[in-house]
Design an enzyme around this catalytic site. Structure first.
Site, short mmCIF file in Angstrom:
data_model
loop_
_atom_site.label_atom_id
_atom_site.label_comp_id
_atom_site.label_asym_id
_atom_site.label_seq_id
_atom_site.Cartn_x
_atom_site.Cartn_y
_atom_site.Cartn_z
N THR A 27 -24.34 -3.93 -2.97
CA THR A 27 -25.30 -4.44 -2.01
C THR A 27 -25.16 -3.69 -0.69
O THR A 27 -24.11 -3.15 -0.36
CB THR A 27 -25.06 -5.93 -1.71
OG1 THR A 27 -23.78 -6.07 -1.06
CG2 THR A 27 -25.12 -6.76 -2.97
N ASP A 28 -26.25 -3.70 0.08
CA ASP A 28 -26.12 -3.35 1.49
C ASP A 28 -25.29 -4.44 2.14
O ASP A 28 -25.15 -5.55 1.63
CB ASP A 28 -27.50 -3.21 2.13
CG ASP A 28 -27.48 -2.35 3.39
OD1 ASP A 28 -26.38 -2.10 3.94
OD2 ASP A 28 -28.56 -1.93 3.84
N TRP A 29 -24.76 -4.15 3.32
CA TRP A 29 -23.72 -4.97 3.93
C TRP A 29 -24.29 -6.31 4.43
O TRP A 29 -25.07 -6.36 5.37
CB TRP A 29 -23.08 -4.20 5.07
CG TRP A 29 -21.86 -3.40 4.68
CD1 TRP A 29 -20.69 -3.35 5.38
CD2 TRP A 29 -21.67 -2.54 3.56
NE1 TRP A 29 -19.78 -2.54 4.74
CE2 TRP A 29 -20.35 -2.02 3.62
CE3 TRP A 29 -22.47 -2.18 2.47
CZ2 TRP A 29 -19.83 -1.16 2.65
CZ3 TRP A 29 -21.96 -1.31 1.52
CH2 TRP A 29 -20.65 -0.81 1.61
N SER B 174 -28.28 -1.37 -3.18
CA SER B 174 -29.48 -2.21 -3.17
C SER B 174 -29.78 -2.67 -1.74
O SER B 174 -28.87 -2.98 -0.97
CB SER B 174 -29.29 -3.41 -4.10
OG SER B 174 -28.15 -4.16 -3.73
#
Length: 782
Positions: free
Chosen positions: A268-270, A235
């Site tokens: 999630t993206d970081w 995401s």
């Protein structure tokens, strides 16, 4: 006595472990029931900033340079799993403490090059090799492919992405996923969704109407999910219509899982947005890279009743289902020795087929050429791929000079020596005074400036060489978007002057000039493409790029690449240019505080920075240019060959269920063997909607056809693929009536047409979710 106690302790420990269920593929519910609340929250949060700090990661995963991990729970037999960056190959550290061994990975062609092949079988072959490196270096998931739409050519990460067209993007992505996952490792399809700019990507709100969201931003993801079953989806940071994608139940559950049937996990993206609890509820299973305060948020929310433990259990169950698929769970003994030599050959093959011949006034393939005047810093310092997390640590990059010499040509030694000294100087300057890595992410080396070459030197060299070749370089990457400025979108004055001077001098001597574009994305070409005798678009094609360029220039390979996007005449011709930060001057666009917290700035929202309105709607790329009749420099799907192809009479049939089967014969009527891409565009009846003049509905590529040989390509298009999205009914609709099938060598070069009729309208209702608070006012076309 001490020995007895030690043995007794070991026995008790073993007995304790035996009393706990140990994770297996068939006891996930039992393990889940045995987990404490804290353990569930721990598994839902990643192991820390992988490559940046060792943190809570295992020593092995930290030392290899993995981007992140899942956290182990030893008492239940739950191991760590390892996640590493892509997408142009695996990105890990090339060296490790305590050993002299190296751990380089293959620098494969970037995503745009893969799409330029229009060859799903080849893409799958390339990523099968890529997936082998993922497995043999002990990684479980490759954080790739990137597949956001080329909404605007100045997006900094377009090189990672595939196309302006969602069908082409989806088909190439699906092939990519199948190849990697055929090795028993996973991917993370990203960035879901509408992460179409780097400026303020952590907080920007992508605002669009439902049709643009469904037909353009999401359609490629839908195809990839349905056709390749990716293990994970990532995401994105940004908001979509006012809600963070990572916290959107509509995106992550309703659309992704309920409508498309996605079975894997969402990570999630970081970052570390404050809305961890909302993300868990929305169906975001894994928080990456994972911070201790995220665990604390989840535990506290379950205890105070603001998060249902059933939501957490649902996510943890999916994570366990993911873990039991991984090589680390299976105890796979990875070798750390993938066959890099074999993979280099695959990378070269992919680069060859992804190069695109834009112009050719009879100079290519090179014939009778022995000595080359090779100009441009990029000829000797070739750009293999983009910067940021997509930057692969590869052992070498083959430049154009190496490629030409490997092909038996001589590169003028004086020019080569002069450029070598200039490049060494510029590299030294960068080493001591250039920008450093951002938070440990190796951003890659910058493109070096062009060297000023006096006309007198060129005039001297024209006597000693048979042809001039000039390489123009551009690059981009994570953290910033490109600029509509000289040296980026347009040539610098120095580049233009060098090109014109070389053309004048060599033409006066009855010789030719070839330009090679070693670029990460679209640039302006209309004002100068008439100057050289040939233009070869090489993109940033991986570590073997220089060899592939020489293969095409010399004719050992016939170019067969086609553009996966449109090259406009002017930047402002692009509808989205009026809603894109094309000259953003805010420095590095990564907001560290926003990345770590997701906290919205208190300033007055700035257009195209804090929010972006997709006023172009569905009118992206050729959909706009073809419908509006707007001139372009190079159309979508365009690419020249050293031979010619003739299209036969098409045959189109419609089955009772509405499935369209279209076929056409392609014959090589030229003098050289080659491949042809056939693009099937369809013009549909309006059915109450405004529709583009035509839309890509299928494509295929022939095998290598010898002169005189032919091949029949067949395409199947189901009724759903023909559908357009109706916002009023919240449904995909295929109208009844007459359709026209266009068989093209590009969107502007239609070689044959055929009409067919859909007797009965069909409709596929979907959920009315992810809608803008207020409708976006879109441009009118037609």
């Amino acid at each position: 006595m001490k020995r007895i106690l030690t043995v007794l302790g070991a026995v008790l420990c073993t007995a304790s472990l035996m009393a706990q269920p140990q994770l297996k593929a068939d006891n996930i519910d039992e393990v889940l029931a045995a987990m404490t609340l804290e353990e569930k929250a721990t598994l839902a949060v990643g192991g820390g900033w992988g490559m940046m700090t060792a943190g809570s990661m295992t020593a092995s995963s930290a030392s290899i340079g993995a981007a992140g991990t899942t956290r182990p729970i030893p008492r239940l037999g739950i191991p760590v799993t390892v996640l590493a960056d892509g997408p142009a190959g695996l990105r890990i550290n090339p060296t490790r403490p305590g050993t002299d061994a190296t751990f380089y990975c293959t620098g494969f062609p970037v995503g745009t090059v893969l799409a330029s092949t229009w060859n799903t079988a080849l893409v799958e072959e390339i990523t099968t090799a890529m997936g082998n490196e993922v497995k043999e270096y002990g990684v479980d998931v490759l954080l790739a492919p990137g597949m956001d739409i080329h909404r605007n050519p100045l997006c900094g990460r377009n090189f990672e992405y595939f196309s302006e067209d969602p069908l082409l993007s989806g088909k190439i992505a699906a092939a990519y996923v199948r190849g990697v996952q055929s090795n028993g490792v996973g991917v993370s399809v990203k960035h879901y969704a509408a992460n179409d700019q780097e400026v303020n990507r952590q907080l920007n709100d992508s605002r669009m109407n439902a049709r643009a969201l469904r037909e353009i931003a999401l359609k490629g993801f839908e195809i990839a999910v349905k056709e390749s079953d990716p293990w994970t989806v990532m995401s994105s940071y940004n908001k979509v219509n006012g809600e963070f994608a990572q916290q959107s139940e509509g995106l992550l559950t309703t659309i992704l899982r309920d409508e498309w049937g996605f079975r894997g996990i969402v990570m999630t993206d970081w970052g570390n947005k404050e809305g961890t609890v909302a993300a868990v509820h929305a169906g975001n299973d894994l928080m990456e890279p994972g911070m201790p305060n995220e665990i604390e948020r989840i535990v506290a929310a379950v205890k105070d009743g603001s998060l249902s433990e059933a939501d957490l259990d649902r996510n943890v169950r999916k994570i366990l289902q993911y873990i039991v698929r991984t090589p680390n769970f299976a105890g796979y003994r990875f070798s750390n020795k993938p066959d890099l030599a074999a993979h280099a050959k695959v990378a070269r093959k992919g680069a060859q087929e992804g190069l695109i011949l834009l112009e050719n006034n009879g100079v290519l393939p090179l014939d009778g050429v022995k000595t080359v005047a090779l100009y441009g810093t990029g000829s000797y310092e070739f750009v293999a791929g983009g910067t940021g997390s997509g930057n692969v640590n590869k052992a070498y990059v083959r430049n154009v000079a190496e490629g030409l010499e490997a092909a038996g040509l001589e590169v003028d030694p004086d020019i080569r020596d002069w450029y070598g000294r200039f490049i060494d100087l510029k590299k030294a300057e960068h080493r001591y005074i250039g920008p450093k890595d951002w938070m440990g992410i190796p951003l890659g080396n910058p493109v070096l400036p062009e060297m000023a070459i006096p006309r007198t030197f060129m005039e001297q060299k024209v006597e000693q060489t048979d042809i001039a070749i000039m390489t123009v370089c551009r690059n981009a990457g994570e953290g910033a978007d490109r600029k509509a400025a000289d040296g980026d979108w347009t040539l610098t004055g120095q580049e233009r002057e060098m090109m014109q001077t070389l053309a004048d001098i060599y033409h006066a001597a009855g010789k030719k000039l070839v330009v090679v574009l070693n670029i990460g994305g679209v640039i302006e070409t209309a004002s100068w493409k008439h100057i050289p005798d040939a233009v070869l678009l090489a993109w940033t094609p991986g570590q073997e790029g220089g060899l592939a360029v020489a293969d095409v220039l010399t004719g050992s390979v016939n170019p067969s690449g086609k553009l996966p996007m449109t090259f406009p005449v002017n930047y402002l011709d692009i509808p989205s240019s009026h809603n894109f930060p094309y000259n953003f001057r805010g420095g590095n666009s990564i907001d560290i505080e926003a990345l770590l917290t997701g906290r919205q700035s208190k300033r007055t929202p700035v257009k195209d920075v804090d929010y972006t309105e997709y006023q172009e709607g569905i009118w992206v790329g050729y959909r706009y240019f073809g419908t509006a009749g707007k001139a372009v420099s190079y159309p979508f799907g365009y690419g020249l060959s050293y031979t010619e192809f003739e299209y036969g009479k098409p045959v189109v049939k419609v089955a009772k269920d509405g499935t369209v089967t279209a076929s056409i014969s392609v014959k090589n009527v030229g003098k050289r063997a080659g491949k042809e891409v056939v693009q099937l565009y369809v013009t549909a009846p309006d059915g109450g909607l405004v529709k583009p003049a035509c839309e890509l509905r299928a494509f295929g590529k022939t095998g290598t056809l010898a002169p005189g040989a032919s091949e029949i390509l067949e395409f199947k298009v189901d009724p759903y693929t023909l559908a357009s999205f109706n916002e009023e009914t919240s449904a995909w609709e295929t109208a009844a009536g007459k359709y026209t099938a266009h068989f093209g060598a590009s969107s502007a070069d239609i070689r044959a047409t055929a009409q067919f009729k859909v007797a009965k309208a069909q409709s596929w209702p979907v959920n009315a979710v992810c809608l803008p608070e207020n409708p976006v006012e879109e441009i009118k076309v037609k």
